[in-house]
Motif scaffolding. Structure first.
Motif: not given
Length: 226
Positions: A17-26, A63-71
């Protein structure tokens, strides 16, 4: 207590999910804010006894709380500002959930929610107050090296808090009993954090003073030899 065991298991699951978010410029900060807003929706949902939807909002927030740090780590964009925003919104979210249950049933839940909020102030303040001098003394944080600041462990941490929030939604009729039980455990966390934090910082202060004294003696000895 469980954070150091749960986090290493969850982190690899977030990478796709992190890789996908990174490609989406989030950005990580955007995820932090979006997750917080989603979490706040739990309050009116709880107030209107929509337990399943409230539980969904709580889980999505985490879930978002885990994703923000990972991103942030994936993008190499971790900052003190981002860490500050994340922890502030986390504690506001934690406080909002008991409030939602108090609104849902003031007669049965209000006092238990107030006790839980009071304990949250204790766990939060002991947690954050230690982080400031810990940064000053440059204390190592091997268990949470990826965090923006030092985490002082306790019996009740993020994992346990979310577990009890889930229990609240699954068994809302037992909110008061669950809240009092968790407040008792969190009280133990406060005591151990204050005791452990105080003695840790006291040792660091003595160590720093001893080192400063030794340096002063060495300088005086060098002057005498000259």
């Amino acid at each position: 207590m469980l954070d150091k065991y749960i986090t290493p298991v969850i982190k690899p699951l977030l990478y796709p999910v992190v890789r996908l978010l990174d490609k989406s410029k989030v950005t990580a900060d955007q995820l932090t804010v979006i997750g917080f807003i989603i979490g706040l929706f739990a309050v009116p949902l709880l107030a209107f006894n929509m337990w399943d939807l409230a539980l969904t909002a709580i889980i999505l927030n985490r879930i978002f709380d885990g994703l923000d740090g990972a991103l942030a780590r994936y993008q190499n964009s971790s900052t003190s500002a981002g860490g500050f925003l994340d922890i502030c919104l986390d504690f506001l979210f934690y406080a909002a959930i008991p409030l939602g249950f108090a609104i849902a049933n003031p007669e049965h839940n209000a006092l238990a929610a107030a006790v839980l909020l009071a304990v949250f102030i204790g766990t939060g303040s002991s947690f954050l107050a230690f982080a400031i001098p810990a940064e000053k003394f440059n204390l190592e944080k091997p268990q949470f090296a990826y965090k923006s600041f030092y985490y002082l462990n306790g019996l009740t941490e993020g994992t346990e808090t979310i577990a009890v929030f889930i229990a609240f939604c699954l068994w809302p009729q037992y909110f008061a009993e669950l809240a009092y039980g968790f407040a008792f455990l969190a009280g133990i966390t406060i005591v151990t954090r204050v005791y452990g934090g105080y003695h840790t910082l006291k040792k660091q202060t003595i160590k720093q003073q001893t080192s400063a004294t030794k340096n002063t003696v060495k300088k005086l000895q060098k002057r005498k030899t000259k």
